[in-house]
Enzyme design. Structure first.
Site, PDB file in Angstrom:
ATOM      1  N   CYS A 118       0.832  -1.201   0.000  1.00 24.38           N
ATOM      2  CA  CYS A 118       0.000   0.000   0.000  1.00 24.38           C
ATOM      3  C   CYS A 118       0.872   1.259   0.000  1.00 24.38           C
ATOM      4  O   CYS A 118       1.599   1.499  -0.958  1.00 24.38           O
ATOM      5  CB  CYS A 118      -0.997  -0.026   1.153  1.00 24.38           C
ATOM      6  SG  CYS A 118      -2.345   1.164   0.946  1.00 24.38           S
TER       7      CYS A 118
ATOM      8  N   HIS B 129      -3.667  -5.189  -0.395  1.00 18.99           N
ATOM      9  CA  HIS B 129      -3.306  -5.677   0.938  1.00 18.99           C
ATOM     10  C   HIS B 129      -3.345  -7.200   0.962  1.00 18.99           C
ATOM     11  O   HIS B 129      -4.414  -7.783   1.164  1.00 18.99           O
ATOM     12  CB  HIS B 129      -4.275  -5.123   1.985  1.00 18.99           C
ATOM     13  CG  HIS B 129      -4.092  -3.680   2.287  1.00 18.99           C
ATOM     14  ND1 HIS B 129      -3.203  -3.227   3.236  1.00 18.99           N
ATOM     15  CD2 HIS B 129      -4.671  -2.578   1.754  1.00 18.99           C
ATOM     16  CE1 HIS B 129      -3.247  -1.906   3.289  1.00 18.99           C
ATOM     17  NE2 HIS B 129      -4.126  -1.487   2.401  1.00 18.99           N
TER      18      HIS B 129
ATOM     19  N   GLU C  96      -2.378  -9.146   3.255  1.00 23.61           N
ATOM     20  CA  GLU C  96      -2.743  -9.599   4.607  1.00 23.61           C
ATOM     21  C   GLU C  96      -4.248  -9.552   4.854  1.00 23.61           C
ATOM     22  O   GLU C  96      -4.743 -10.123   5.828  1.00 23.61           O
ATOM     23  CB  GLU C  96      -2.001  -8.769   5.659  1.00 23.61           C
ATOM     24  CG  GLU C  96      -2.549  -7.393   5.930  1.00 23.61           C
ATOM     25  CD  GLU C  96      -2.204  -6.331   4.899  1.00 23.61           C
ATOM     26  OE1 GLU C  96      -2.564  -5.170   5.120  1.00 23.61           O
ATOM     27  OE2 GLU C  96      -1.562  -6.662   3.874  1.00 23.61           O
TER      28      GLU C  96
END
EC number: 4.3.2.10
Length: 212
Positions: A79, A187, A189
């Site tokens: 990001c 992202h 994650e």
């Protein structure tokens, strides 16, 4: 061990939860010695580019990152961490790290989607990645997989550094870098199984390089 860079402008805890789920040894740290000895570095980031650069430079972490990249230390930017690896960001008129040639630009709200409707800024939700180059991070990941995005600015590196693109009104770079230095706008994650696989692939690459 993967070091998750702690510079008060990242989503470190969500990255750590994902790595813990995978059983990957990791540490959230700003300690320069720990970062230097790590197998690889994850460089997360949320918020504004200007604030992120201020936090990095105040602790001398900007120069450390540049040095480690020069030494071929594997690094994954996420990001805002992806964006400020470039030369410049339009957000806050920010001079960035200049690790990868290019700049970060604001989405144009006049861009239209496939139905002719102007896009919303920020780009928020699930989208796909079209690879323009082979990338070890995407080993054994379904080409139709979706990843989670939330951002108003997008990376625009020199063309040879573009690894993957995503369509939001028009194509934009969502994955850039070179072998051992990758930057993803999405992202991983927060992207479920495909994102976890990407993080696992990064760790496996780091181990191979470390053992070589």
């Amino acid at each position: 061990m993967l070091a998750i860079l702690d510079y008060k402008a990242g989503n470190q805890t969500s990255v750590q939860r994902a790595l813990n789920k995978l059983g990957i040894p990791n540490q959230i740290t700003s300690d320069k010695e720990v970062l230097s000895k790590a197998t690889g570095i994850i460089f997360p980031g949320v918020g504004a580019a200007g604030q992120a650069m201020d936090e990095l430079t105040s602790g001398g972490l900007d120069e450390l990152l540049k040095d480690l990249v020069q030494q071929k230390k594997p690094l994954l930017g996420i990001c805002v961490g992806c964006q400020i690896l470039l030369d410049y960001s339009e957000e806050n008129d920010t001079q960035a790290l200049s690790v990868i040639p290019g700049e970060c630009r604001l989405f144009n709200p006049s861009w239209e989607d496939y139905e002719g409707v102007p896009i919303r800024v920020p780009h928020m939700g699930w989208n796909q990645i079209e690879l323009k180059q082979d990338c070890i991070l995407f080993k054994d990941i379904d080409p139709e997989a979706h990843f989670y995005f939330v951002h108003s600015y997008y990376p625009a590196p020199e063309e040879k550094y573009i690894i993957g693109e995503t369509i939001y009104g028009r194509p934009f770079c969502s994955l850039h870098g070179r072998e051992g230095l990758w930057a993803v706008q999405f992202h991983p994650e927060k992207s479920g199984r495909p994102g976890l696989k990407l993080l696992s692939n990064f760790y496996e690459y780091c181990k191979e390089v470390s053992d070589a």
